[in-house]
Write an enzyme that holds these catalytic residues in place. Structure first.
Site, PDB file in Angstrom:
ATOM      1  N   HIS A 109       0.787  -1.290   0.084  1.00 24.24           N
ATOM      2  CA  HIS A 109       0.199   0.025  -0.026  1.00 24.24           C
ATOM      3  C   HIS A 109       0.907   1.360  -0.079  1.00 24.24           C
ATOM      4  O   HIS A 109       1.918   1.418   0.916  1.00 24.24           O
ATOM      5  CB  HIS A 109      -0.793   0.055   1.153  1.00 24.24           C
ATOM      6  N   ALA A 110       0.806   2.078  -0.931  1.00 26.99           N
ATOM      7  CA  ALA A 110       1.626   3.461  -1.268  1.00 26.99           C
ATOM      8  C   ALA A 110       1.602   4.197   0.112  1.00 26.99           C
ATOM      9  O   ALA A 110       0.678   4.224   0.888  1.00 26.99           O
ATOM     10  CB  ALA A 110       1.110   4.015  -2.214  1.00 26.99           C
ATOM     11  N   HIS A 169       0.156  11.935  -5.601  1.00 18.22           N
ATOM     12  CA  HIS A 169      -0.245  11.892  -4.240  1.00 18.22           C
ATOM     13  C   HIS A 169       0.609  11.707  -3.144  1.00 18.22           C
ATOM     14  O   HIS A 169       0.606  12.602  -2.140  1.00 18.22           O
ATOM     15  CB  HIS A 169      -1.425  10.865  -4.020  1.00 18.22           C
ATOM     16  N   GLU A 170       1.490  10.746  -3.312  1.00 20.42           N
ATOM     17  CA  GLU A 170       2.501  10.595  -2.485  1.00 20.42           C
ATOM     18  C   GLU A 170       3.736  11.709  -2.305  1.00 20.42           C
ATOM     19  O   GLU A 170       3.951  12.080  -1.156  1.00 20.42           O
ATOM     20  CB  GLU A 170       3.210   9.124  -2.765  1.00 20.42           C
ATOM     21  N   HIS A 200       2.496  14.404  -0.063  1.00 23.22           N
ATOM     22  CA  HIS A 200       2.960  14.348   1.456  1.00 23.22           C
ATOM     23  C   HIS A 200       4.214  14.631   1.646  1.00 23.22           C
ATOM     24  O   HIS A 200       4.618  15.440   2.349  1.00 23.22           O
ATOM     25  CB  HIS A 200       2.783  12.814   1.665  1.00 23.22           C
ATOM     26  N   GLU A 212      -3.707  14.684   2.877  1.00 26.72           N
ATOM     27  CA  GLU A 212      -3.944  13.901   1.616  1.00 26.72           C
ATOM     28  C   GLU A 212      -4.479  14.722   0.445  1.00 26.72           C
ATOM     29  O   GLU A 212      -4.602  14.182  -0.733  1.00 26.72           O
ATOM     30  CB  GLU A 212      -5.371  13.190   2.127  1.00 26.72           C
ATOM     31  N   HIS A 232      -6.835   0.175   5.421  1.00 29.70           N
ATOM     32  CA  HIS A 232      -6.809   1.173   6.564  1.00 29.70           C
ATOM     33  C   HIS A 232      -7.280   0.809   7.775  1.00 29.70           C
ATOM     34  O   HIS A 232      -7.258   1.279   8.885  1.00 29.70           O
ATOM     35  CB  HIS A 232      -7.351   2.523   6.018  1.00 29.70           C
ATOM     36  N   TYR A 253      -9.399  11.198   4.045  1.00 28.27           N
ATOM     37  CA  TYR A 253      -9.562  11.079   2.408  1.00 28.27           C
ATOM     38  C   TYR A 253     -10.921  11.664   1.918  1.00 28.27           C
ATOM     39  O   TYR A 253     -10.831  12.096   0.652  1.00 28.27           O
ATOM     40  CB  TYR A 253      -9.378   9.669   1.890  1.00 28.27           C
TER      41      TYR A 253
HETATM   42  O1  X8Z Z   1      -4.311   5.367   1.129  1.00 31.51           O
HETATM   43  C1  X8Z Z   1      -4.433   6.383   0.409  1.00 31.51           C
HETATM   44  C2  X8Z Z   1      -2.738   6.707  -0.159  1.00 31.51           C
HETATM   45  C3  X8Z Z   1      -1.787   6.557   0.832  1.00 31.51           C
HETATM   46  S1  X8Z Z   1      -2.096   7.684   2.223  1.00 31.51           S
HETATM   47  C4  X8Z Z   1      -2.373   5.751  -1.114  1.00 31.51           C
HETATM   48  N1  X8Z Z   1      -5.416   6.538  -0.220  1.00 31.51           N
HETATM   49  C5  X8Z Z   1      -6.751   5.992  -0.051  1.00 31.51           C
HETATM   50  C6  X8Z Z   1      -6.949   4.579  -0.420  1.00 31.51           C
HETATM   51  O2  X8Z Z   1      -6.050   4.092  -1.077  1.00 31.51           O
HETATM   52  O3  X8Z Z   1      -7.898   3.978   0.051  1.00 31.51           O
HETATM   53  C7  X8Z Z   1      -5.391   7.625  -1.544  1.00 31.51           C
HETATM   54  C8  X8Z Z   1      -6.869   7.499  -2.012  1.00 31.51           C
HETATM   55  C9  X8Z Z   1      -7.511   6.814  -0.826  1.00 31.51           C
HETATM   56 ZN    ZN Z   2      -1.808   9.767   1.381  1.00 32.13          ZN
END
Ligand code: X8Z
Ligand code: ZN
Length: 627
Positions: A366-367, A396-397, A400, A424, A526, A536
């Site tokens: 997960h990024a 997106h990254e 941050h 975010e 998450h 988000y």
């Molecule tokens: O978790 C993330 C990022 C890292 S903060 C990749 N996002 C959420 C997800 O993947 O569920 C970005 C969009 C929403």
């Molecule tokens: Zn993020």
């Protein structure tokens, strides 16, 4: 090594601010307290981030245990510090000290109780859950080779017996992403199988998650909150109940647009798969929207494209044809930030980041973005695929990382976003300037869509990403708030999850009920990783508000969707002014620095999509929308 770690733990505990309650605390004592807090947190957080980085890029029982130990140190310290800070309650303090004490209370999403055994259990449970997600896979015996024996592979013995074929989230997601593939579309059944298998990997998380809820709730109570959801909601410079109302207000602003999109997409999918699979009224099956959680729907674009025969919007094909590799993709992201006048990423970023999935070990794919040393020690950790989705995620990254870069000289507790939604939203706000013109200049599009038809196609693609996400962003923490408050019991976890997914997203599992033998929330990163999610939802709304403000600063006058701030240093300077504040001021101050506004507001996202919404309303005429 073990001795060093134990010594570290003992040291950090011994150095926690004085535990003795002093009846007549003074403002000067409070100042001394936060000064020491800053020194201690720097030591503890850097050690913790280092352990987390090592674990995330190399999941083994050892690195998990190591991370849990460091997390435990931080938990112990923060719990004690919060207790000690009680003595400054009611004192008239300078704003900086006051703010640090406010932020200290919310400095961890996983507060531990003072009881040492429970703290240890909480830390190990949290590490276990994230590890389970990261190493989630479904394995079956490999197919026999020509000689009738199972093929050789990882885990096989000398004769090939026991060889296994394993599939992980990346493999299952790849199947779902082929929903609209022109060459090799996935069938409804293939997608259902991929979805079902991934959702079976989280079953065993359930008892661990129950413990996490129960112990962290105890911790939250010690922090003076009603439960953990209440503590999370109190991180927005307003009473927790007001924050919940804010999220409802914002959701009400955007829901009509989501409903229009849902109605149109459902109609097209119903035609494609047949009304017996996707009913023309009612919820959409959760596995046909091109994404494991139906949170972003860009992969169904080919199936819902408004106008055929327009200029292609397929960036992925171009990236592959032009032989982009991972580093080149990240460089492209960086160039957007530097075009605004920001510094290049430090050399160490290129040395220390993880761009590709290692072949020989489990990692958390997960990024994420990091400043491991809280000192411009920037990194990203991704398992990059060469496609448009990951190009957007890279921006997106980097958003941050550029936030980190702009505030790393601040005290530790101010090294955060103004609120977590701001963090975010930064990279995403810039991607709103990735217009067809910008893509064409990079040779990633052949032609810029010229007329209204091209615009509607482009907006549809955007909306499948941005608008489709909104109800998902809103519901995840509703589920957790309800779980933490006890409104929802462990025996109702899955049922409530699907009730909310139906209510907000209008999606449902194929085949009806998913019983309590499953733990479907655990199939979303998450939840096992305990990362709060409302950020988000806020970010999807804030990014358009930021975009509108930066466009204004850049002197843009036309409709919002025609603006790109690429290369505009004035817009960049405005953004920087907000980033540099970190969390040093309440978020309305930071919002004002960039936008002149003090309220989160969804009118920018609605204005941006005005052409598409008008078109959707026309298309949906005579349809029974809703579910
Ligand atoms: O978790 C993330 C990022 C890292 S903060 C990749 N996002 C959420 C997800 O993947 O569920 C970005 C969009 C929403
Ligand atoms: Zn993020």
């Amino acid at each position: 090594m073990l001795i060093t770690l134990c010594a570290v733990a003992a040291l950090s505990l011994a150095q926690a601010p004085a535990a003795k309650p002093a009846p007549a605390a003074t403002p000067a004592e409070a100042q001394a307290f936060v000064k020491k807090l800053d020194t201690d947190l720097r030591k503890l957080w850097v050690r913790q981030a280092t352990a987390q980085w090592i674990k995330s890029t190399y999941i083994t029982p050892d690195t998990e245990r190591n991370e849990a130990a460091l997390n435990e140190d931080v938990m112990a310290y923060v719990t004690q510090a919060n207790k000690d800070a009680q003595r400054f309650k009611g004192l008239k303090l300078d704003p900086e000290t006051e703010r640090m004490l406010y932020l200290l209370r919310m400095s961890t999403p996983l507060p531990a109780p003072s009881n040492a055994d429970k703290r240890t259990e909480l830390a190990t449970t949290a590490a276990k859950l994230e590890g389970m997600y990261g190493s989630g896979k479904i394995c079956k015996p490999g197919k026999p080779g020509k000689d009738g024996k199972p093929s050789k592979g990882p885990g096989a013995d000398a004769d090939g017996r026991g060889a296994e074929e394993c599939k992980d989230l990346g493999d299952f997601s790849a199947v779902l992403s082929r929903v609209g593939d022109k060459k090799k579309p996935a069938t409804y059944e293939e997608m259902l199988e991929a979805w079902t298998l991934w959702h079976s990997t989280s079953k065993d998380m359930r008892p661990h998650y129950e413990r996490l809820v129960s112990i962290s709730n105890e911790g939250a109570k010690e922090f003076g909150a009603v439960d953990l959801g209440d503590l999370w909601r109190s991180a927005y410079d307003m009473p927790p109940a007001d924050f919940e109302k804010e999220t409802d207000r914002l959701w009400t602003q955007v829901k009509p647009l989501y409903d229009d999109l849902h109605c149109y997409v459902r109609g097209r999918l119903s035609k494609k798969f047949g009304a017996e699979k996707v009913a023309a009224s009612g919820p959409i099956p959760a596995h046909v929207l091109g994404n494991m959680w139906a949170q972003e729907w860009a992969n169904v674009y080919p199936l819902v494209e408004p106008y055929a025969g327009q200029a292609s919007l397929d960036v992925t094909g171009k990236l592959k044809a032009q032989k982009y590799d991972e580093k080149k993709l990240v460089k492209l992201g960086e160039s957007f930030f530097t075009s605004l006048g920001m510094d290049p990423l430090p050399e160490s970023f290129w040395k220390n980041s993880q761009f590709t999935k290692p072949r020989d070990r489990d990692v958390v794919c997960h990024a994420s973005a990091w400043d491991v040393g809280f000192s411009n020690d920037l990194r990203i950790k991704m398992c990059i695929k060469i496609d448009e989705e990951d190009l957007i995620t890279i921006h997106h990254e980097l958003g941050h990382d550029y936030y980190f870069m702009n505030y790393f000289k601040k005290p530790m507790l101010f090294q955060q976003g103004a609120n977590d939604g701001f963090h975010e939203a930064i990279g995403d706000a810039l991607t709103l300037s990735i217009t067809p013109e910008y893509l064409k200049s990079l040779k990633l599009l052949d032609a810029v869509p010229k007329d209204d038809k091209g615009l509607i196609n482009f907006q549809m693609k955007d909306a499948l990403e941005k608008i489709a996400f909104l109800p998902f962003g809103r519901m995840i923490d509703q589920w957790r708030w309800d779980v933490f408050s006890g409104k929802v019991k462990p025996s109702e976890y899955n049922q409530h999850w699907w009730a909310l997914r139906l209510k907000y997203q209008g999606v449902a599992p194929a085949g009806g009920v998913r019983g309590e033998e499953f733990f479907d929330p655990g199939a979303k990163y998450h939840i096992p990783a305990n990362v709060p999610y409302m950020r988000y939802f806020l970010a999807r709304i804030l990014q358009f508000q930021f975009h509108r403000a930066m466009c204004k600063a850049a002197g843009h006058t036309g409709p919002l969707h025609t603006c790109s701030i690429y290369g505009n240093k004035v817009a960049g300077a405005k953004l920087k002014a907000m980033l540099e504040l970190g969390a040093s001021r309440p978020w309305p101050d930071a919002l004002e620095a960039l936008t002149g506004e003090r309220q989160m507001d969804a009118t920018a996202i609605i204005d941006y999509f005005a052409p598409l919404q008008a078109w959707l309303k026309e298309q949906n005429k005579g349809q029974q929308c809703g579910w």
